[in-house]
Design a protein around this motif. Structure first.
Motif, PDB file in Angstrom:
ATOM      1  N   UNK A  59       0.780  -1.187  -0.102  1.00 13.84           N
ATOM      2  CA  UNK A  59      -0.058  -0.061  -0.024  1.00 13.84           C
ATOM      3  C   UNK A  59       0.845   1.283  -0.076  1.00 13.84           C
ATOM      4  N   UNK A  60       0.680   2.288  -0.873  1.00 19.38           N
ATOM      5  CA  UNK A  60       1.495   3.515  -0.899  1.00 19.38           C
ATOM      6  C   UNK A  60       0.355   4.624  -0.837  1.00 19.38           C
ATOM      7  N   UNK A  61       0.402   5.399   0.037  1.00 16.67           N
ATOM      8  CA  UNK A  61      -0.375   6.636   0.491  1.00 16.67           C
ATOM      9  C   UNK A  61       0.152   7.688  -0.558  1.00 16.67           C
ATOM     10  N   UNK A  62      -0.801   8.263  -1.172  1.00 16.99           N
ATOM     11  CA  UNK A  62      -0.221   9.341  -2.014  1.00 16.99           C
ATOM     12  C   UNK A  62      -0.687  10.686  -1.607  1.00 16.99           C
ATOM     13  N   UNK A  63      -1.753  10.808  -0.706  1.00 13.24           N
ATOM     14  CA  UNK A  63      -2.525  11.893  -0.307  1.00 13.24           C
ATOM     15  C   UNK A  63      -2.952  11.707   1.149  1.00 13.24           C
ATOM     16  N   UNK A  64      -3.046  12.686   2.052  1.00 16.94           N
ATOM     17  CA  UNK A  64      -3.902  12.331   3.190  1.00 16.94           C
ATOM     18  C   UNK A  64      -3.215  11.580   4.283  1.00 16.94           C
ATOM     19  N   UNK A  65      -4.030  10.912   4.920  1.00 19.95           N
ATOM     20  CA  UNK A  65      -3.556  10.078   6.017  1.00 19.95           C
ATOM     21  C   UNK A  65      -4.467   8.695   5.938  1.00 19.95           C
ATOM     22  N   UNK A  66      -3.947   7.744   6.383  1.00 16.85           N
ATOM     23  CA  UNK A  66      -4.857   6.604   6.488  1.00 16.85           C
ATOM     24  C   UNK A  66      -4.279   5.405   7.516  1.00 16.85           C
ATOM     25  N   UNK A  67      -5.112   4.497   8.119  1.00 20.36           N
ATOM     26  CA  UNK A  67      -4.570   3.340   9.031  1.00 20.36           C
ATOM     27  C   UNK A  67      -4.635   1.996   8.329  1.00 20.36           C
ATOM     28  N   UNK A  68      -3.647   1.382   8.534  1.00 21.21           N
ATOM     29  CA  UNK A  68      -3.558  -0.118   8.433  1.00 21.21           C
ATOM     30  C   UNK A  68      -3.614  -0.823   9.638  1.00 21.21           C
ATOM     31  N   UNK A  69      -4.370  -1.723   9.870  1.00 20.69           N
ATOM     32  CA  UNK A  69      -4.582  -2.494  11.022  1.00 20.69           C
ATOM     33  C   UNK A  69      -4.357  -4.018  10.864  1.00 20.69           C
ATOM     34  N   UNK A  70      -3.986  -4.832  11.903  1.00 24.21           N
ATOM     35  CA  UNK A  70      -4.069  -6.187  11.674  1.00 24.21           C
ATOM     36  C   UNK A  70      -5.059  -6.558  12.652  1.00 24.21           C
ATOM     37  N   UNK A  77      -0.086   4.159  11.111  1.00 17.89           N
ATOM     38  CA  UNK A  77      -0.785   5.500  10.564  1.00 17.89           C
ATOM     39  C   UNK A  77       0.335   5.496   9.287  1.00 17.89           C
ATOM     40  N   UNK A  78      -0.506   5.938   8.271  1.00 23.15           N
ATOM     41  CA  UNK A  78       0.490   6.334   6.938  1.00 23.15           C
ATOM     42  C   UNK A  78      -0.338   7.754   6.575  1.00 23.15           C
ATOM     43  N   UNK A  79       0.936   8.408   6.158  1.00 22.77           N
ATOM     44  CA  UNK A  79       1.051   9.625   5.603  1.00 22.77           C
ATOM     45  C   UNK A  79       1.460   9.810   4.081  1.00 22.77           C
ATOM     46  N   UNK A  80       1.195  10.779   3.514  1.00 26.52           N
ATOM     47  CA  UNK A  80       1.511  10.739   2.084  1.00 26.52           C
ATOM     48  C   UNK A  80       2.869  10.740   1.691  1.00 26.52           C
ATOM     49  N   UNK A  81       3.231   9.576   1.069  1.00 27.60           N
ATOM     50  CA  UNK A  81       4.717   9.114   0.813  1.00 27.60           C
ATOM     51  C   UNK A  81       5.042   7.963   1.458  1.00 27.60           C
ATOM     52  N   UNK A  82       4.180   7.448   2.623  1.00 32.10           N
ATOM     53  CA  UNK A  82       4.396   6.229   3.250  1.00 32.10           C
ATOM     54  C   UNK A  82       4.062   5.082   2.209  1.00 32.10           C
ATOM     55  N   UNK A  83       4.930   3.867   2.459  1.00 31.93           N
ATOM     56  CA  UNK A  83       4.496   2.707   1.878  1.00 31.93           C
ATOM     57  C   UNK A  83       4.589   1.608   3.195  1.00 31.93           C
TER      58      UNK A  83
END
Length: 92
Positions: A59-70, A77-83
């Protein structure tokens, strides 16, 4: 060599997502490759249902923020530019 041309954007199916999620396929896996990829956009509060990928997922975050949970409670917590890479079979 082919240029990856975005496919038609469609709303993600309710059996896989909660909230407004939009899928834009960019490349389908063609034998012998198993690599396929898409741009997926989540409206605020939208999420995927628990699922796993047999070969893992990147998963690659291109904009904003997101959560990846298991399922075991780990949250990234992902931010733009995180993989983030999830290993094969892990439910997230």
């Amino acid at each position: 060599m082919r240029l990856a041309v975005p496919g038609h954007t469609s709303k993600g199916p309710a059996e896989k997502f909660t909230g407004d999620v939009y899928l834009n396929p960019l490349h389908s896996a063609e034998s012998p490759s198993r690599l396929g990829f898409a741009m997926v956009r989540f409206a605020p509060g939208a999420r995927t249902h628990w699922h796993a990928h047999p070969l893992g997922q990147t998963l690659h975050c291109t904009d904003g923020t997101g959560l990846v949970a298991t399922r075991d409670g780990k949250v990234i917590l992902m931010h733009a530019g995180d993989t983030v890479h999830t290993p094969p079979g892990e439910e997230d």
